[in-house]
Design a protein around this motif. Structure first.
Motif, PDB file in Angstrom:
ATOM      1  N   GLN A 192       0.849  -1.184   0.000  1.00 25.74           N
ATOM      2  CA  GLN A 192       0.000   0.000   0.000  1.00 25.74           C
ATOM      3  C   GLN A 192       0.887   1.237   0.000  1.00 25.74           C
ATOM      4  OE1 GLN A 192      -2.288   0.735   3.546  1.00 25.74           O
ATOM      5  NE2 GLN A 192      -0.627   0.124   4.926  1.00 25.74           N
ATOM      6  N   GLY A 193       0.297   2.369  -0.295  1.00 23.62           N
ATOM      7  CA  GLY A 193       0.994   3.641  -0.197  1.00 23.62           C
ATOM      8  C   GLY A 193       2.232   3.736  -1.066  1.00 23.62           C
ATOM      9  N   ILE A 194       3.307   4.278  -0.486  1.00 26.80           N
ATOM     10  CA  ILE A 194       4.559   4.484  -1.217  1.00 26.80           C
ATOM     11  C   ILE A 194       5.121   3.154  -1.685  1.00 26.80           C
ATOM     12  CG2 ILE A 194       6.897   5.414  -1.067  1.00 26.80           C
ATOM     13  CD1 ILE A 194       5.871   7.351   1.080  1.00 26.80           C
ATOM     14  N   GLN A 195       5.059   2.137  -0.836  1.00 26.65           N
ATOM     15  CA  GLN A 195       5.551   0.822  -1.233  1.00 26.65           C
ATOM     16  C   GLN A 195       4.780   0.294  -2.436  1.00 26.65           C
ATOM     17  OE1 GLN A 195       4.971  -2.236   1.694  1.00 26.65           O
ATOM     18  NE2 GLN A 195       6.182  -3.756   0.588  1.00 26.65           N
ATOM     19  N   GLY A 196       3.454   0.439  -2.408  1.00 23.79           N
ATOM     20  CA  GLY A 196       2.654  -0.036  -3.521  1.00 23.79           C
ATOM     21  C   GLY A 196       2.996   0.669  -4.819  1.00 23.79           C
ATOM     22  N   TYR A 197       3.326   1.955  -4.738  1.00 21.59           N
ATOM     23  CA  TYR A 197       3.658   2.704  -5.951  1.00 21.59           C
ATOM     24  C   TYR A 197       5.002   2.254  -6.516  1.00 21.59           C
ATOM     25  CZ  TYR A 197       4.354   6.623  -9.131  1.00 21.59           C
ATOM     26  OH  TYR A 197       4.572   7.383 -10.254  1.00 21.59           O
ATOM     27  N   VAL A 198       6.041   2.221  -5.670  1.00 23.52           N
ATOM     28  CA  VAL A 198       7.382   1.931  -6.198  1.00 23.52           C
ATOM     29  C   VAL A 198       7.526   0.474  -6.617  1.00 23.52           C
ATOM     30  CG1 VAL A 198       8.394   3.791  -4.836  1.00 23.52           C
ATOM     31  CG2 VAL A 198       8.357   1.477  -3.887  1.00 23.52           C
ATOM     32  N   GLU A 199       6.824  -0.436  -5.936  1.00 24.04           N
ATOM     33  CA  GLU A 199       7.006  -1.845  -6.274  1.00 24.04           C
ATOM     34  C   GLU A 199       6.248  -2.227  -7.539  1.00 24.04           C
ATOM     35  OE1 GLU A 199       6.479  -4.417  -2.916  1.00 24.04           O
ATOM     36  OE2 GLU A 199       8.345  -3.712  -1.980  1.00 24.04           O
ATOM     37  N   GLN A 200       5.291  -1.416  -7.995  1.00 20.42           N
ATOM     38  CA  GLN A 200       4.738  -1.621  -9.335  1.00 20.42           C
ATOM     39  C   GLN A 200       5.804  -1.442 -10.408  1.00 20.42           C
ATOM     40  OE1 GLN A 200       0.496  -0.039 -10.056  1.00 20.42           O
ATOM     41  NE2 GLN A 200       1.308   1.280  -8.470  1.00 20.42           N
ATOM     42  N   LEU A 201       6.823  -0.647 -10.081  1.00 14.50           N
ATOM     43  CA  LEU A 201       7.922  -0.380 -11.006  1.00 14.50           C
ATOM     44  C   LEU A 201       9.057  -1.385 -10.846  1.00 14.50           C
ATOM     45  CD1 LEU A 201       8.020   3.469 -10.356  1.00 14.50           C
ATOM     46  CD2 LEU A 201       6.993   2.333 -12.333  1.00 14.50           C
ATOM     47  N   THR A 202       8.825  -2.450 -10.090  1.00 15.16           N
ATOM     48  CA  THR A 202       9.831  -3.468  -9.779  1.00 15.16           C
ATOM     49  C   THR A 202      11.011  -2.850  -9.032  1.00 15.16           C
ATOM     50  OG1 THR A 202       9.265  -4.278 -11.991  1.00 15.16           O
ATOM     51  CG2 THR A 202      10.762  -5.619 -10.728  1.00 15.16           C
ATOM     52  N   ILE A 203      10.700  -1.931  -8.135  1.00 12.81           N
ATOM     53  CA  ILE A 203      11.703  -1.340  -7.248  1.00 12.81           C
ATOM     54  C   ILE A 203      11.320  -1.704  -5.822  1.00 12.81           C
ATOM     55  CG2 ILE A 203      12.745   0.794  -6.417  1.00 12.81           C
ATOM     56  CD1 ILE A 203      12.061   2.070  -9.079  1.00 12.81           C
ATOM     57  N   PRO A 204      12.070  -2.578  -5.149  1.00 12.56           N
ATOM     58  CA  PRO A 204      11.745  -2.910  -3.762  1.00 12.56           C
ATOM     59  C   PRO A 204      11.707  -1.659  -2.892  1.00 12.56           C
ATOM     60  CG  PRO A 204      13.410  -4.403  -4.639  1.00 12.56           C
ATOM     61  CD  PRO A 204      13.247  -3.305  -5.644  1.00 12.56           C
ATOM     62  N   GLN A 205      10.828  -1.639  -1.905  1.00 12.99           N
ATOM     63  CA  GLN A 205      10.680  -0.435  -1.092  1.00 12.99           C
ATOM     64  C   GLN A 205      11.984  -0.045  -0.406  1.00 12.99           C
ATOM     65  OE1 GLN A 205       8.317  -0.553   2.395  1.00 12.99           O
ATOM     66  NE2 GLN A 205       9.077  -2.514   3.128  1.00 12.99           N
ATOM     67  N   ALA A 206      12.782  -1.026   0.026  1.00  8.75           N
ATOM     68  CA  ALA A 206      14.045  -0.715   0.687  1.00  8.75           C
ATOM     69  C   ALA A 206      15.088  -0.176  -0.287  1.00  8.75           C
ATOM     70  CB  ALA A 206      14.588  -1.954   1.405  1.00  8.75           C
ATOM     71  N   ASN A 207      14.851  -0.321  -1.589  1.00  6.95           N
ATOM     72  CA  ASN A 207      15.780   0.181  -2.604  1.00  6.95           C
ATOM     73  C   ASN A 207      15.409   1.576  -3.097  1.00  6.95           C
ATOM     74  OD1 ASN A 207      16.747  -2.399  -2.374  1.00  6.95           O
ATOM     75  ND2 ASN A 207      16.788  -2.824  -4.557  1.00  6.95           N
ATOM     76  N   THR A 208      14.308   2.124  -2.596  1.00  2.00           N
ATOM     77  CA  THR A 208      13.770   3.356  -3.164  1.00  2.00           C
ATOM     78  C   THR A 208      14.771   4.499  -3.092  1.00  2.00           C
ATOM     79  OG1 THR A 208      11.540   2.671  -2.523  1.00  2.00           O
ATOM     80  CG2 THR A 208      11.862   4.988  -3.083  1.00  2.00           C
ATOM     81  N   PHE A 209      15.288   4.771  -1.898  1.00  3.11           N
ATOM     82  CA  PHE A 209      16.205   5.899  -1.753  1.00  3.11           C
ATOM     83  C   PHE A 209      17.479   5.691  -2.562  1.00  3.11           C
ATOM     84  CE2 PHE A 209      20.031   7.493   0.358  1.00  3.11           C
ATOM     85  CZ  PHE A 209      19.833   8.853   0.168  1.00  3.11           C
ATOM     86  N   MET A 210      18.049   4.502  -2.509  1.00  8.38           N
ATOM     87  CA  MET A 210      19.296   4.262  -3.237  1.00  8.38           C
ATOM     88  C   MET A 210      19.084   4.386  -4.741  1.00  8.38           C
ATOM     89  SD  MET A 210      21.753   3.913  -1.156  1.00  8.38           S
ATOM     90  CE  MET A 210      22.942   3.409  -2.398  1.00  8.38           C
ATOM     91  N   THR A 211      17.906   4.014  -5.225  1.00 11.73           N
ATOM     92  CA  THR A 211      17.610   4.182  -6.648  1.00 11.73           C
ATOM     93  C   THR A 211      17.652   5.643  -7.033  1.00 11.73           C
ATOM     94  OG1 THR A 211      16.217   2.197  -6.669  1.00 11.73           O
ATOM     95  CG2 THR A 211      15.886   3.777  -8.445  1.00 11.73           C
ATOM     96  N   VAL A 212      16.968   6.479  -6.265  1.00 12.41           N
ATOM     97  CA  VAL A 212      16.936   7.911  -6.558  1.00 12.41           C
ATOM     98  C   VAL A 212      18.331   8.515  -6.407  1.00 12.41           C
ATOM     99  CG1 VAL A 212      15.917  10.109  -5.882  1.00 12.41           C
ATOM    100  CG2 VAL A 212      14.530   8.049  -5.850  1.00 12.41           C
TER     101      VAL A 212
END
Length: 712
Positions: free
Chosen positions: A322-342
């Motif tokens: 849900q929320g931020i996790q649900g948005y980023v993981e649709q893009l095949t980006i694990p939630q814990a990888n979000t900051f490092m990706t950016v």
């Protein structure tokens, strides 16, 4: 079972879409049983192709014991139950050999069956065209005693979606066009103090796209049509789906305290995302993989893994998001990888900027050796370090709001201590950089107010303008300070969204308050120098407020009907898409105006030079003096008076008349000066009101040949 499934699909005139033309297909699956289950489904893929009237199926699972079951199929659309039917897999008209009885151990079945037209004709054509509609099919297996032994649910799609790569490309092209127009306008102005850029500019467009991304990150029950639409603008916040990058980040996390079991790129590739409302979704890589498997397979069955085609290796995991996790993981980006990706995308863009500026500097130096480049590039050649630093600062300002969001999200959801340290360092650095510029501008303003009484030199002094214009160049002189509320606004939005993750009502109300306060500030101040800038930014802010109001409809606590949510989602898409199209049109218009309109600063400069030229031609001080010629000697008295008149005329032409003397007085004074020789003008009058000349610096008239008349 398959006939019954088609009957269920026939009722999905309003159900969702994700993959192809005239195809209805399940979209991922999740186990929905609440307690222990003797049957576990590992994979479900069912699709119906209207053109061939065939159903392709792929089902696998495990059972702890052999047992006879009955199945109940429930289909819902927009929260309304539209189909409910029970059937026996061992009955003649709905027999499924692999489920009659369900064997102990693993079982699998995949293949295709032809469906009679009497069933397919029940499916309305609209079911194949409406994109991303909300609905799901649920299959419940019960034993002969009536106890539930398995439950699996899946979304249903028709191949249409608002998540289209072309939309992302068009949005990126709009942003690139805005950047190009801004750069051309800046180059044409030549860093002229007080220059304003046209609206909408690059920052306006990117902030608008970022706002749509943040609208898709609330912890609410979005209709599928809107959540898919919001994915198209993820690039504006630095979220890029890149498998190699995610694998590298996973490796980094694994060495710095991260747990990759259910939070990695490889896990997401085979996972089904399940949202709180029961809807499901799959990542892009998962969709492509399963579609390829369905095309390649022939009809096969296996029991206890005896077949080579056993699908147990393709089993999927249900992943609640849900929320931020649900948005980023649709893009095949694990939630814990979000900051490092950016962070890594930011580093790549930063490196490209530095290399580009240095390369252009080298080109200019080579150009200077072999030729003469335009004067407009001289500033860049001399001040490329300043330009580079200010470009980086602009990038930080552009990303500050979403950077705050991702850093706080990393603090609360990240599992790598090294990533948390990097988040703290970068957020602190960005904040310190913006605070430093704020302090410097305030210091300059205080000095200017003491010296000049106002801060107008921020817009008029060239050096001050070049240093700090990036923060206030489009504002009126009295509203230069508005960049400070803008920074606070971006920081507050990121904090509320990240800190309130999982609490949709809090997030939405907080965002509504922030957006409303910014709208009130814009309406009150109307701070932009150009009227177009005021109108465009106010309209954008109005749409932002309206967007958050629409998101309030999706909040679960309010209990609004699913049909209302879907209609609201469609309206929201229409409004945001319409504004995006208007911004694109304005960018095209601005580009045409920029290319064909004469630079106003150059036009004013030419006019000033022309005016100055006329002034210089009539300036008596710069004219060649007329040499003095002696009058004829035959009439001494007349010649003497004529000489005086000639002297007066020459003095008048060179120095102009005295403001406090009449024509008669000038003649008399001229005669007195001729008799007295070199004397000061101030000494010739006892009532002279001017200040006395400095010591040893008495002003003297040049030799005007009075001596020759005095001796004659």
């Amino acid at each position: 079972m398959w006939r019954t499934s088609v009957v269920a699909l026939a009722s999905l005139a309003l159900l969702p879409s994700v993959l192809a033309t005239d195809i209805l297909k399940t979209n991922g699956f999740s186990n929905c049983n609440n307690g222990s289950s003797t049957i576990k489904v590992n994979n479900v893929d069912i699709s119906f192709d209207k053109s061939t009237e065939k159903i392709d199926f792929d089902v696998s699972g495990t059972s702890t014991q052999e047992q006879f079951v009955t199945a109940e199929l429930i289909v819902t659309a927009y929260g309304v139950k539209v189909y409910n039917n029970s059937f026996d897999p061992c009955a003649d008209d709905t027999k499924v050999d692999q489920l009659c009885p369900v064997p102990a151990g693993t079982f699998a079945a995949n293949g295709s069956q032809v469906i009679p037209s009497s069933y397919t004709s029940l499916i309305p054509s609209i079911a194949y065209s409406l994109p991303d509609l909300d609905g799901n099919a649920q299959l419940v297996l019960k034993n002969k005693e009536g106890s539930e032994v398995a439950c699996v649910q899946s979304g249903v799609s028709n191949g249409k979606t608002t998540d289209v790569p072309a939309v992302s490309y068009v949005a990126a092209a709009i942003a690139a066009g805005a950047l190009a127009v801004s750069l051309v306008g800046a180059a044409a102005s030549g860093a002229h103090p007080g220059t304003t850029s046209s609206s909408p500019g690059f920052f306006d467009v990117m902030f608008w796209f970022q706002g749509m991304v943040m609208n898709g990150m609330h912890s609410v029950n979005y209709p599928g049509v809107y959540s898919s639409f919001a994915k198209n603008f993820a690039f504006s916040t630095g979220l890029v789906s890149w498998g190699g990058l995610q694998t590298s980040i996973d490796s980094f996390r694994s060495h710095t305290g991260g747990n990759l079991t259910n939070n990695s790129y490889d896990y997401l590739k085979n996972a089904t995302l399940v949202y709180p409302d029961g809807s499901t979704a799959t990542t892009s890589s998962g969709i492509a993989k399963r579609a390829l498997l369905l095309v390649a397979r022939q009809v096969t069955t296996s029991v206890n893994g005896t077949s080579d085609e056993s699908s147990s290796s393709d089993s999927q995991e249900s992943h609640l998001v849900q929320g931020i996790q649900g948005y980023v993981e649709q893009l095949t980006i694990p939630q814990a990888n979000t900051f490092m990706t950016v962070l890594l995308i930011f580093a790549i863009v930063l490196a490209a900027i530095v290399v580009g500026i240095l390369l252009f500097k080298v080109i200019l130096e080579a150009w200077a050796l072999f030729g003469k480049f335009p004067k407009s590039l001289t500033t860049f050649r001399k001040e490329y370090w300043r330009i580079m630093f200010q470009t980086i600062t602009n990038l930080v300002f552009l990303l500050y709001g979403v950077w705050t969001l991702y850093c706080i999200f990393q603090f609360t959801h990240g599992d790598s201590w090294a990533a948390k340290v990097l988040a703290a360092v970068t957020l602190g650095t960005f904040t310190a950089l913006l605070a430093f510029y704020t302090w410097k501008i305030f210091t300059v303003v205080q000095k200017l107010k003491k010296m000049e009484g106002s801060a107008d030199a921020l817009f008029e002094n060239k050096e001050t303008w070049k240093k700090y214009k990036m923060f206030y160049e489009n504002y009126k002189k009295g509203y230069w300070w508005l960049f400070i509320p803008a920074i606070i606004y971006m920081f507050a939005k990121g904090c509320v969204l990240a800190a309130g993750d999982g609490h949709g009502l809090f997030q939405t109300i907080g965002q509504l308050v922030i957006e409303s306060l910014m709208l009130i500030l814009l309406l009150w101040s109307r701070p932009y120098q150009r009227k177009s800038g005021n109108w465009i930014n106010i309209i954008i802010q109005v749409v932002r407020v309206m967007s958050v109001v629409c998101i309030l409809v999706f909040v679960e606590e309010l209990g609004i009907a699913q049909t209302t949510k879907t209609i609201t989602g469609v309206v929201l898409i229409a409004v945001q898409s319409g504004l995006t199209a208007i911004l694109a049109l304005l960018i095209v218009i601005n580009s045409i105006i920029t290319c064909f309109r004469e630079n106003p600063h150059r036009k004013r400069r030419k006019a000033a030079e022309k005016h100055l030229s006329r002034d210089l031609e009539g300036d008596a001080f710069l004219m060649q003096p007329t040499p003095f010629s002696s009058p004829p000697r035959h009439d001494r008295k007349t010649s003497e008076l004529g000489g005086y008149e000639q002297v007066r005329a020459q003095a008048f032409s060179r120095f102009g008349p005295r403001r406090d003397e009449s024509q008669e007085t000038l003649v008399t004074r001229g005669a007195e000066m001729g008799k007295a020789g070199y004397r000061s003008l101030s000494q010739g009058r006892s009532d002279h009101s001017g200040s006395p000349p400095p010591f040893s610096r008495e002003p003297r008239l040049p030799d005007l040949a009075f001596e020759q008349y005095r001796h004659k």
